[in-house]
Design a protein around this motif. Sequence first.
Motif, PDB file in Angstrom:
ATOM      1  N   CYS A  69     -10.377   4.499   2.972  1.00 55.21           N
ATOM      2  CA  CYS A  69     -11.853   4.538   2.915  1.00 55.21           C
ATOM      3  C   CYS A  69     -12.479   3.500   3.845  1.00 55.21           C
ATOM      4  N   SER A  70     -11.675   2.517   4.251  1.00 56.78           N
ATOM      5  CA  SER A  70     -12.221   1.407   5.026  1.00 56.78           C
ATOM      6  C   SER A  70     -12.242   1.640   6.535  1.00 56.78           C
ATOM      7  N   SER A  87     -18.125   0.727  -4.134  1.00 60.00           N
ATOM      8  CA  SER A  87     -18.952   1.913  -3.905  1.00 60.00           C
ATOM      9  C   SER A  87     -19.371   2.056  -2.441  1.00 60.00           C
ATOM     10  N   MET A  88     -20.715   2.104  -2.191  1.00 55.83           N
ATOM     11  CA  MET A  88     -21.237   2.397  -0.846  1.00 55.83           C
ATOM     12  C   MET A  88     -21.289   1.169   0.047  1.00 55.83           C
ATOM     13  N   ILE A  89     -20.922  -0.013  -0.522  1.00 56.46           N
ATOM     14  CA  ILE A  89     -21.153  -1.239   0.250  1.00 56.46           C
ATOM     15  C   ILE A  89     -19.898  -2.114   0.355  1.00 56.46           C
ATOM     16  N   GLY A  90     -18.740  -1.471   0.397  1.00 58.14           N
ATOM     17  CA  GLY A  90     -17.478  -2.230   0.449  1.00 58.14           C
ATOM     18  C   GLY A  90     -17.274  -2.969   1.754  1.00 58.14           C
ATOM     19  N   ILE A  91     -17.734  -2.389   2.864  1.00 56.71           N
ATOM     20  CA  ILE A  91     -17.584  -3.079   4.150  1.00 56.71           C
ATOM     21  C   ILE A  91     -18.528  -4.275   4.152  1.00 56.71           C
ATOM     22  N   SER A  92     -19.740  -3.999   3.702  1.00 54.91           N
ATOM     23  CA  SER A  92     -20.751  -5.038   3.617  1.00 54.91           C
ATOM     24  C   SER A  92     -20.259  -6.242   2.811  1.00 54.91           C
ATOM     25  N   ASP A 113       0.849  -1.206   0.000  1.00 50.08           N
ATOM     26  CA  ASP A 113       0.000   0.000   0.000  1.00 50.08           C
ATOM     27  C   ASP A 113       0.875   1.244   0.000  1.00 50.08           C
ATOM     28  N   ARG A 114       0.395   2.277  -0.706  1.00 50.26           N
ATOM     29  CA  ARG A 114       1.201   3.506  -0.798  1.00 50.26           C
ATOM     30  C   ARG A 114       1.116   4.331   0.482  1.00 50.26           C
ATOM     31  N   MET A 116     -22.096  -0.120   7.906  1.00 50.68           N
ATOM     32  CA  MET A 116     -23.373  -0.843   7.834  1.00 50.68           C
ATOM     33  C   MET A 116     -23.259  -2.074   6.934  1.00 50.68           C
ATOM     34  N   VAL A 124       2.766   1.376  -6.132  1.00 51.26           N
ATOM     35  CA  VAL A 124       2.926   0.595  -7.361  1.00 51.26           C
ATOM     36  C   VAL A 124       2.889   1.549  -8.552  1.00 51.26           C
TER      37      VAL A 124
END
Length: 415
Positions: free
Chosen positions: A39-40, A379-384, A31-32, A46, A222
Amino acid sequence: MKPTLIIGGGIIGLFTAYYLQKEGVEVTVIDRTDLRDNCSTGNAGMIVPSHIIPLAAPGMISKGISWMFSSKSPFYIHPRLDFKLVQWCLLFFKAANPSQVSKAIPYLKNISLLSKALYQEFRQEHPDSSMALVEKGLMMAYQTESMEKEEVEFAHLARKYGLEAEILGHEDLKKVEPNLHLKARGAVLFPGDAHLDPGALYGFLKKYLEQKEVSFLTETQVLGFEKEGTKVVAVLTDKGKLEAEKILLCGGSWSGELAQMLHFTLPMMGGKGYSFLQANQPEIQQATILTEQKVAVSPYGASVRFGGTMEIAGTNESINKNRVKGIFEAINRYYPDFQATFPEDKQIWKGLRPCSPDGLPYIGFAPRYTNVLVGSGHSMIGISLAPATGKILSELHQQKDSSMEIQGFAVARYA
Ligand SMILES: Cc1cc2nc3c(=O)[nH]c(=O)nc-3n(C[C@H](O)[C@H](O)[C@H](O)COP(=O)(O)OP(=O)(O)OC[C@H]3O[C@@H](n4cnc5c(N)ncnc54)[C@H](O)[C@@H]3O)c2cc1C
């Protein structure tokens, strides 16, 4: 044996590393950043099997156009002359039609349900994870008649797809929020949804992976790839060259740039959003979305996180205070008794949601490569969706059948 390299240490990269190390694969995450914030880490956390409609839906176009003229609105595309933005918007408009949406629904529903089941399994295997998974559902609260109509219609649609949805009247809200007044006509409650503390989950997962000897190369960007035929044999970074057996691109909003380095198209825009924590006084108990303002409310006992706004921003990470004000003003509009204090600059968290134009993630092999996989665009549901994405990617990596049908997530759909 050379390691498998995961580019991007957000939640998608970490859950992919989690399932790969379970299979005994040697994994390095690059990771840079220093992985303290991405974002995480500060999102609303939710877990939403109820979110079966992608962002690119017919209603969004008319709403988006009306919201464009307000600096505090929930959705905003800053008009600018940028070829990638224009291309992304055209693809978004093309995807926002009823037939595309009905094709997307079963995919979103199946991957969400798989992911929720994996969260439950994860909690059982790691009771010490401190992620605080609360399974009390998600409430969509509305103040206006038009929003009530929209949400109730959606509740019926969700039921048609086998999801539970309860329609609550104004009186019912007092039972859900006994400590303070929720100023709303009513709400739809999705009991199958949940919420968690994303920062705690992220911190636990990273530490756990380090203990399991997953390597982390932080502050390493990278810049390119070395190829031989249909394979990538090495990753070129600002710290030198790394040989690899297989590569996974989990670069969030920057995944389009990684794809470009490999000569395929992966349309992606960062959807900037903000959040901030407040002391939870008087205590809000129910995870809720304040639907007219699209503000997410995630209570964690003594504190509560408010988050929202979606500004299609490319990869611009600057903070626009007007949009934070939009979130802040929504608090007392819905909870007039809540003791809200405008956050100081250092308390404002921002994140770039990796948005594909059709609202579906990209999961699978990269076009024309036999050893490159992609997990991005959530998008809006990456954790999900992170556990399911990580699991599916590890299955593809190990040449096993995937836990669900993934044609709708094809990485090559715009290549
Ligand atoms: C306000 C807000 C609220 C949200 N609420 C929710 C919610 O309630 N539920 C939910 O499910 N989702 C929510 N989301 C969305 C969720 O946060 C994202 O979908 C998710 O975090 C994306 O994870 P990711 O791993 O794809 O990307 P990221 O977390 O952005 O990670 C990508 C990583 O890749 C690295 N990277 C990129 N390019 C390179 C490179 N060239 N070299 C090295 N490293 C690179 C970056 O540094 C970054 O660390 C919310 C988002 C916001 C902004």
